[in-house]
Design an enzyme around this catalytic site. Structure first.
Site, short mmCIF file in Angstrom:
data_model
loop_
_atom_site.label_atom_id
_atom_site.label_comp_id
_atom_site.label_asym_id
_atom_site.label_seq_id
_atom_site.Cartn_x
_atom_site.Cartn_y
_atom_site.Cartn_z
N LYS A 30 63.23 59.46 -14.04
CA LYS A 30 64.69 59.60 -13.95
C LYS A 30 65.32 58.33 -14.52
O LYS A 30 65.00 57.22 -14.10
CB LYS A 30 65.09 59.72 -12.49
CG LYS A 30 65.59 61.08 -12.11
CD LYS A 30 65.98 61.05 -10.66
CE LYS A 30 66.86 62.19 -10.31
NZ LYS A 30 67.27 62.09 -8.91
C1 E4P Z 1 68.86 64.56 -7.54
O1 E4P Z 1 68.35 64.46 -8.62
C2 E4P Z 1 69.95 63.67 -7.09
O2 E4P Z 1 69.50 62.37 -7.01
C3 E4P Z 1 70.52 64.15 -5.80
O3 E4P Z 1 70.71 65.54 -5.86
C4 E4P Z 1 71.82 63.43 -5.41
O4 E4P Z 1 72.38 64.06 -4.31
P1 E4P Z 1 73.56 63.40 -3.44
O5 E4P Z 1 74.78 63.34 -4.28
O6 E4P Z 1 73.72 64.32 -2.28
O7 E4P Z 1 73.08 62.03 -3.05
#
Ligand code: E4P
Length: 215
Positions: free
Chosen positions: A83
């Site tokens: 990521k």
């Molecule tokens: C996934 O890839 C993200 O990091 C995650 O869905 C973020 O979610 P949040 O906005 O609830 O922290």
């Protein structure tokens, strides 16, 4: 639509994976921190449970640092997807990494223009954060819709992961729009199974069965 679990909680991953509807996992530094365990150990354990893309996030802010981290992470398992945050340094890193065969998930995406850049860099995945867009009074799913339309114009291969999913409506809309993937927190995956009429129906069937079973 592929379903990823948005968690680093190994117990939850095992429980939901055993049902057989999970295609991958996404983690982020906040989700890993919640577990209070060593990052690489957690990621390694997850790769031994789920056979699908497992996103693990790089925390460097410069391209060189991201590339070094990504190479290290990708050695953990062949299913690791790195990521990378949506910045110019991030996009620079994605270009290099994808060319070397390391899959990237461009994260913290909030607009179509950001998603365009991720696709142009050859990212395997892009993650628009719908819940966080809703939080600032806009409609997160509208951004997903526009990204899907834009990608179709150019036949980009980047898969769209609907992220920051907060409720069943997000999941439903992701399906209606034909998003490639939704990454969903465990408690919302649990909610997907439920309907009050299902519970009522099972109760009624069992009550009726009780009346005749001894006959
Ligand atoms: C996934 O890839 C993200 O990091 C995650 O869905 C973020 O979610 P949040 O906005 O609830 O922290």
């Amino acid at each position: 639509m592929k379903i990823f679990i948005d968690t680093a909680d190994v117990k939850e991953i095992k429980r939901l994976n055993s049902i057989g509807i999970i295609d991958g996992i996404t983690t982020n530094p906040s989700l890993i921190a919640k577990e209070g365990r060593n990052f690489e150990q957690v990621v390694k354990e997850i790769t031994s449970i789920v056979n699908g893309p497992i996103s693990a996030e790089a925390i460097s802010l410069d391209a060189e640092g991201m590339i070094t981290e990504a190479k290290k992470l990708s050695k953990i398992h062949k299913n690791i997807v790195v990521k990378i945050p949506m910045t110019s340094e991030g996009i620079k890193a994605v270009r290099v990494l994808e060319k070397e065969g390391i899959k990237c998930n461009v994260t913290l995406v909030f607009s179509v223009t950001q998603a365009l850049l991720a696709a142009k860099a050859g990212a395997s995945f892009v993650s628009p954060f719908v819940g966080r867009i809703d939080d600032i009074g806009k409609k997160g799913m509208d951004v997903v819709k526009d990204i899907i339309e834009t990608y179709k114009n150019y036949d980009f291969k980047t898969e769209i992961i609907v992220a920051s999913v907060r409720n069943l409506e997000h999941v439903k809309e992701a399906g209606l729009l034909g998003a490639d993937i939704a990454t969903i927190p465990p408690q919302i995956i649990d909610e997907m199974f439920k309907h009050e009429l299902t519970d009522k129906g099972i109760k009624k069937f069992l009550e009726d069965w009780d009346k005749v079973k001894s006959k």
